[in-house]
Design a protein around this motif. Sequence first.
Motif, PDB file in Angstrom:
ATOM      1  N   SER A 165       0.798  -1.229   0.000  1.00  0.00           N
ATOM      2  CA  SER A 165       0.000   0.000   0.000  1.00  0.00           C
ATOM      3  C   SER A 165       0.828   1.276   0.000  1.00  0.00           C
ATOM      4  N   ASP A 166       1.971   1.283   0.661  1.00  0.00           N
ATOM      5  CA  ASP A 166       2.740   2.522   0.799  1.00  0.00           C
ATOM      6  C   ASP A 166       4.048   2.491   0.007  1.00  0.00           C
ATOM      7  N   ALA A 167       4.147   1.625  -0.984  1.00  0.00           N
ATOM      8  CA  ALA A 167       5.352   1.549  -1.809  1.00  0.00           C
ATOM      9  C   ALA A 167       5.287   2.583  -2.930  1.00  0.00           C
ATOM     10  N   PRO A 168       6.434   3.047  -3.415  1.00  0.00           N
ATOM     11  CA  PRO A 168       6.420   3.943  -4.584  1.00  0.00           C
ATOM     12  C   PRO A 168       5.843   3.206  -5.791  1.00  0.00           C
ATOM     13  N   GLU A 169       5.173   3.943  -6.646  1.00  0.00           N
ATOM     14  CA  GLU A 169       4.553   3.342  -7.828  1.00  0.00           C
ATOM     15  C   GLU A 169       5.425   3.560  -9.058  1.00  0.00           C
ATOM     16  N   SER A 170       5.192   2.735 -10.068  1.00  0.00           N
ATOM     17  CA  SER A 170       5.962   2.826 -11.312  1.00  0.00           C
ATOM     18  C   SER A 170       5.071   3.368 -12.415  1.00  0.00           C
ATOM     19  N   GLY A 171       5.515   4.458 -13.048  1.00  0.00           N
ATOM     20  CA  GLY A 171       4.769   5.048 -14.150  1.00  0.00           C
ATOM     21  C   GLY A 171       5.314   4.592 -15.486  1.00  0.00           C
ATOM     22  N   VAL A 172       4.432   4.463 -16.470  1.00  0.00           N
ATOM     23  CA  VAL A 172       4.813   4.117 -17.838  1.00  0.00           C
ATOM     24  C   VAL A 172       4.491   5.308 -18.727  1.00  0.00           C
ATOM     25  N   ALA A 173       5.422   5.649 -19.627  1.00  0.00           N
ATOM     26  CA  ALA A 173       5.253   6.817 -20.488  1.00  0.00           C
ATOM     27  C   ALA A 173       5.631   6.474 -21.917  1.00  0.00           C
ATOM     28  N   LEU A 174       5.098   7.263 -22.841  1.00  0.00           N
ATOM     29  CA  LEU A 174       5.536   7.218 -24.234  1.00  0.00           C
ATOM     30  C   LEU A 174       6.550   8.329 -24.421  1.00  0.00           C
ATOM     31  N   SER A 175       7.729   7.977 -24.928  1.00  0.00           N
ATOM     32  CA  SER A 175       8.806   8.952 -25.066  1.00  0.00           C
ATOM     33  C   SER A 175       9.386   8.916 -26.479  1.00  0.00           C
ATOM     34  N   TRP A 176       9.943  10.055 -26.899  1.00  0.00           N
ATOM     35  CA  TRP A 176      10.566  10.158 -28.219  1.00  0.00           C
ATOM     36  C   TRP A 176      11.496  11.370 -28.219  1.00  0.00           C
ATOM     37  N   LEU A 177      12.347  11.480 -29.220  1.00  0.00           N
ATOM     38  CA  LEU A 177      13.234  12.633 -29.337  1.00  0.00           C
ATOM     39  C   LEU A 177      12.407  13.894 -29.566  1.00  0.00           C
ATOM     40  N   GLU A 178      12.608  14.916 -28.732  1.00  0.00           N
ATOM     41  CA  GLU A 178      11.772  16.107 -28.836  1.00  0.00           C
ATOM     42  C   GLU A 178      11.969  16.836 -30.163  1.00  0.00           C
ATOM     43  N   ASP A 179      13.105  16.652 -30.815  1.00  0.00           N
ATOM     44  CA  ASP A 179      13.338  17.279 -32.130  1.00  0.00           C
ATOM     45  C   ASP A 179      12.865  16.401 -33.281  1.00  0.00           C
ATOM     46  N   GLU A 180      12.285  15.242 -32.976  1.00  0.00           N
ATOM     47  CA  GLU A 180      11.839  14.314 -34.013  1.00  0.00           C
ATOM     48  C   GLU A 180      10.365  13.951 -33.813  1.00  0.00           C
ATOM     49  N   THR A 181       9.538  14.963 -33.600  1.00  0.00           N
ATOM     50  CA  THR A 181       8.098  14.729 -33.457  1.00  0.00           C
ATOM     51  C   THR A 181       7.484  14.656 -34.855  1.00  0.00           C
ATOM     52  N   THR A 182       7.646  13.516 -35.487  1.00  0.00           N
ATOM     53  CA  THR A 182       7.203  13.329 -36.869  1.00  0.00           C
ATOM     54  C   THR A 182       5.695  13.076 -36.923  1.00  0.00           C
ATOM     55  N   ASP A 183       5.157  13.031 -38.145  1.00  0.00           N
ATOM     56  CA  ASP A 183       3.745  12.716 -38.321  1.00  0.00           C
ATOM     57  C   ASP A 183       3.416  11.333 -37.787  1.00  0.00           C
ATOM     58  N   LEU A 184       4.335  10.379 -37.968  1.00  0.00           N
ATOM     59  CA  LEU A 184       4.088   9.027 -37.474  1.00  0.00           C
ATOM     60  C   LEU A 184       4.101   8.987 -35.947  1.00  0.00           C
ATOM     61  N   VAL A 185       4.970   9.766 -35.327  1.00  0.00           N
ATOM     62  CA  VAL A 185       4.954   9.871 -33.859  1.00  0.00           C
ATOM     63  C   VAL A 185       3.625  10.458 -33.404  1.00  0.00           C
ATOM     64  N   GLU A 186       3.143  11.493 -34.092  1.00  0.00           N
ATOM     65  CA  GLU A 186       1.848  12.091 -33.750  1.00  0.00           C
ATOM     66  C   GLU A 186       0.727  11.065 -33.904  1.00  0.00           C
ATOM     67  N   ASP A 187       0.819  10.229 -34.939  1.00  0.00           N
ATOM     68  CA  ASP A 187      -0.185   9.186 -35.131  1.00  0.00           C
ATOM     69  C   ASP A 187      -0.207   8.226 -33.943  1.00  0.00           C
ATOM     70  N   PHE A 188       0.985   7.837 -33.470  1.00  0.00           N
ATOM     71  CA  PHE A 188       1.026   6.890 -32.352  1.00  0.00           C
ATOM     72  C   PHE A 188       0.569   7.565 -31.049  1.00  0.00           C
ATOM     73  N   ILE A 189       0.903   8.833 -30.872  1.00  0.00           N
ATOM     74  CA  ILE A 189       0.409   9.570 -29.706  1.00  0.00           C
ATOM     75  C   ILE A 189      -1.116   9.548 -29.699  1.00  0.00           C
ATOM     76  N   GLY A 190      -1.716   9.784 -30.857  1.00  0.00           N
ATOM     77  CA  GLY A 190      -3.171   9.757 -30.943  1.00  0.00           C
ATOM     78  C   GLY A 190      -3.746   8.402 -30.573  1.00  0.00           C
ATOM     79  N   ILE A 191      -3.059   7.335 -30.966  1.00  0.00           N
ATOM     80  CA  ILE A 191      -3.549   5.992 -30.665  1.00  0.00           C
ATOM     81  C   ILE A 191      -3.497   5.716 -29.167  1.00  0.00           C
ATOM     82  N   VAL A 192      -2.379   5.991 -28.513  1.00  0.00           N
ATOM     83  CA  VAL A 192      -2.265   5.673 -27.086  1.00  0.00           C
ATOM     84  C   VAL A 192      -3.151   6.577 -26.243  1.00  0.00           C
ATOM     85  N   ARG A 193      -3.516   7.747 -26.775  1.00  0.00           N
ATOM     86  CA  ARG A 193      -4.420   8.643 -26.043  1.00  0.00           C
ATOM     87  C   ARG A 193      -5.884   8.392 -26.369  1.00  0.00           C
TER      88      ARG A 193
END
Length: 262
Positions: A165-193
């Motif tokens: 109950s009082d242990a730290p939790e583990s978060g999962v995130a989608l990550s990518w290079l901030e200078d490489e936010t391509t159309d395909l990355v945007e497509d995958f962001i839309g899917i996971v959201r």
Amino acid sequence: MTSSEETPSFRLAYVPGVTPTKWVRIWNERLPGVPLTLIGVSAAEASDVLRGGGADAGLVRLPIDRTGLSAIPLYTETTVVVVPKDHVVAAVDEVCAEDLADDIVLHPLDDTLVWEHRPGRPAIERPATTADAIELVAAGVGLLVVPQSLARLHHRKDLTYRPVSDAPESGVALSWLEDETTDLVEDFIGIVRGRTVNSSRGRPKSPAQPKESKTERPGTGTAQRKPSTGKTAGKASGKSPRSGSGGVAKGGGKRGKPRRRS
């Protein structure tokens, strides 16, 4: 130009315990012409793989080194303790860190939980991996505290787990290079959201068609028909063109109901 340059593709890295199956299925439905390749990486090397160009995006465990990376948190996992089925912890629904004070709690080198004070007693040596630590739990050497998905990944019939109950939790995130936010990355962001294919932030496959106005629709609708006058109107409607006359138009139209005299 090589064939690889002509055919777009998307490389998705993912860490142990994360299951991208649902998102991959949606990707294949929406972008059947863009193959998605899964790349398994350890939690420790995930950020370096992204910065080195080894993947276009990655499902990673937080916290990570965010230098040069963008990240969208997706969900947070429950933390559990893995124990032998005959351990006293198996008799309860939930424990706290203090309940583990008398046990040896293994701390593998690939552990991603951030503790201020680790529970239990430390082992003489740290296991190299979570998989190694699971084997030691099964051998009765100690217990293991991990995100729930890792307990499921390394499931054994002789082991079970309970929430801490009082242990730290583990978060999962989608990550990518901030200078490489391509159309395909945007497509995958839309899917996971959970965006639909035609959502305002998504990339619709075809432009929306404007609705036609009734006054502009071709055909014989009343909005297009020019008002008729004189005898022509009378023939079209079957009534006399004289308003209120109660007369009979040529062609045998019926007389209107006579007004009641007062």
